[in-house]
Design an enzyme around this catalytic site. Structure first.
Site, PDB file in Angstrom:
ATOM      1  N   ASP A 139     -14.967 -33.852   3.952  1.00 52.20           N
ATOM      2  CA  ASP A 139     -15.274 -32.455   3.588  1.00 52.20           C
ATOM      3  C   ASP A 139     -14.024 -31.757   3.053  1.00 52.20           C
ATOM      4  OD1 ASP A 139     -17.868 -32.851   4.568  1.00 52.20           O
ATOM      5  OD2 ASP A 139     -17.283 -32.244   6.593  1.00 52.20           O
ATOM      6  N   ALA A 149     -14.310 -34.740   9.286  1.00 51.44           N
ATOM      7  CA  ALA A 149     -14.246 -33.760   8.192  1.00 51.44           C
ATOM      8  C   ALA A 149     -13.175 -34.069   7.145  1.00 51.44           C
ATOM      9  CB  ALA A 149     -14.074 -32.338   8.719  1.00 51.44           C
ATOM     10  N   ALA A 150     -12.593 -35.261   7.187  1.00 49.33           N
ATOM     11  CA  ALA A 150     -11.624 -35.616   6.133  1.00 49.33           C
ATOM     12  C   ALA A 150     -12.319 -35.602   4.768  1.00 49.33           C
ATOM     13  CB  ALA A 150     -11.027 -36.993   6.411  1.00 49.33           C
TER      14      ALA A 150
HETATM   15  O1  RIB Z   1     -18.307 -34.184   8.157  1.00 48.70           O
HETATM   16  C1  RIB Z   1     -17.975 -33.815   9.478  1.00 48.70           C
HETATM   17  C2  RIB Z   1     -19.059 -32.974  10.056  1.00 48.70           C
HETATM   18  O2  RIB Z   1     -20.227 -33.741  10.177  1.00 48.70           O
HETATM   19  C3  RIB Z   1     -18.808 -32.439  11.441  1.00 48.70           C
HETATM   20  O3  RIB Z   1     -18.116 -31.215  11.461  1.00 48.70           O
HETATM   21  C4  RIB Z   1     -20.203 -32.370  12.037  1.00 48.70           C
HETATM   22  O4  RIB Z   1     -20.646 -31.063  12.275  1.00 48.70           O
HETATM   23  C5  RIB Z   1     -21.107 -33.087  11.050  1.00 48.70           C
HETATM   24  O5  RIB Z   1     -21.812 -32.204  10.279  1.00 48.70           O
END
Ligand code: RIB
Length: 291
Positions: free
Chosen positions: A240, A237-238
């Site tokens: 995101d 999730a970096a």
């Molecule tokens: O980008 C990270 C995410 O990718 C995770 O939280 C997982 O759920 C996938 O969707």
């Protein structure tokens, strides 16, 4: 306000010294269930970074659904448009190794039932200053949301897949990592990939992990922002976190370079903690680290 139309997954995370090869069994170090999903992650990252955020998506009527709803709510995200559908929630099977690297298998579950945007969804999206999209919902729904949004659209093209022309025509800013940028453009060199992306959309940021990020616009602006040097324990999730924070800084009207540095710092803080939604920094922490 920022709107996010995207996925919510429960991340089932195995921490291990080294990911197993095909046919191999390894003993892991730990296991966690952590709310994630690229959509929910971006919503939480943006809310923690200081924005009002509305999330549009779906969870199942299983045990994971209420946990994911509570995770969004506790970050302050408006979940009025989060629906509960019969069946399983989205699940991500994640392996994190000792270098902080990960591999992920996503099983869409409830996310796969989101095949379009309703008028009520659109009302929320159109009240926002920007719409964040990723590719963990069915493509037809992502395309419809982008085309109907009438607000600036920021697309994270992950998981990498072929992008329909109508989607690209509706995107204002695309934020792939270097692998996704290569998958879209065919160029492994980030500079060449950036030029090729700008033939498709007006603005692009390619995130380069430990090498920082590269920004370009059709008006000719080019910027390279270095990564903040940190020891990563979990990079899940970096990207995101980067996108959520970038959207907040842009919504605040910050100059481009400052917005990119804000996003890079948020991502650097996130990789020093385990998990997706559990790793995202708050506004005070980001501002303090930047000072
Ligand atoms: O980008 C990270 C995410 O990718 C995770 O939280 C997982 O759920 C996938 O969707």
């Amino acid at each position: 306000m920022i709107s996010v139309f995207g996925s919510a997954n429960m991340d089932l995370v195995a921490y291990t010294a080294k990911a197993p090869k095909r046919g191999e069994t390894v003993t892991g170090r730990a296991f966690s269930t952590i709310p994630g999903g690229k959509g929910a992650n971006q919503a939480i990252a943006a809310a923690r970074a200081g924005a009002d955020v509305s999330f549009v998506g779906a969870v199942g009527d299983d045990a994971f659904g209420p946990v994911m709803r509570a995770s969004l709510e506790s970050a302050g995200v408006d979940v009025t448009r989060l629906r509960v559908v019969p069946g399983s929630s989205g699940v991500a099977h994640i392996v994190v190794d000792d270098e902080g690297g990960n591999s992920i298998i996503v099983i869409p579950g409830a996310n796969g039932t989101v095949t379009g945007v309703s008028e009520d969804d659109l009302a929320v999206i159109r009240r926002s200053g920007a719409l964040l999209l990723q590719l963990e919902l069915p493509m037809e729904a992502v395309v419809e949301a982008a085309c109907q949004a009438k607000v600036p659209v920021i697309l994270t093209p992950a998981p990498a897949q072929k992008l329909p022309r109508e989607l690209l025509a509706a995107v204002d800013l695309i934020v792939p990592n270097e692998h996704e940028a290569e998958a879209i453009t065919g160029h492994a060199d980030p500079g060449e990939a950036l030029d090729a992306l700008l033939d498709l959309v007006p603005e692009a940021v390619i995130t380069l992990g430990g090498e920082g990020a590269l920004y370009g616009s059709r008006s000719g602006e080019r910027l390279r922002v270095p990564a903040v040097p940190v020891k990563a324990v979990d990079t899940t999730a970096a990207g995101d976190t980067f996108v959520g924070a970038l959207a907040v800084a842009r919504a605040e009207g910050r100059p481009q370079e400052e917005a990119l540095r804000f996003a890079a710092m948020a991502a650097a803080l996130s990789v020093q903690r385990k998990g997706a939604s559990t790793s995202m920094p708050g506004r005070t922490e980001i501002d303090k680290a930047l000072r």
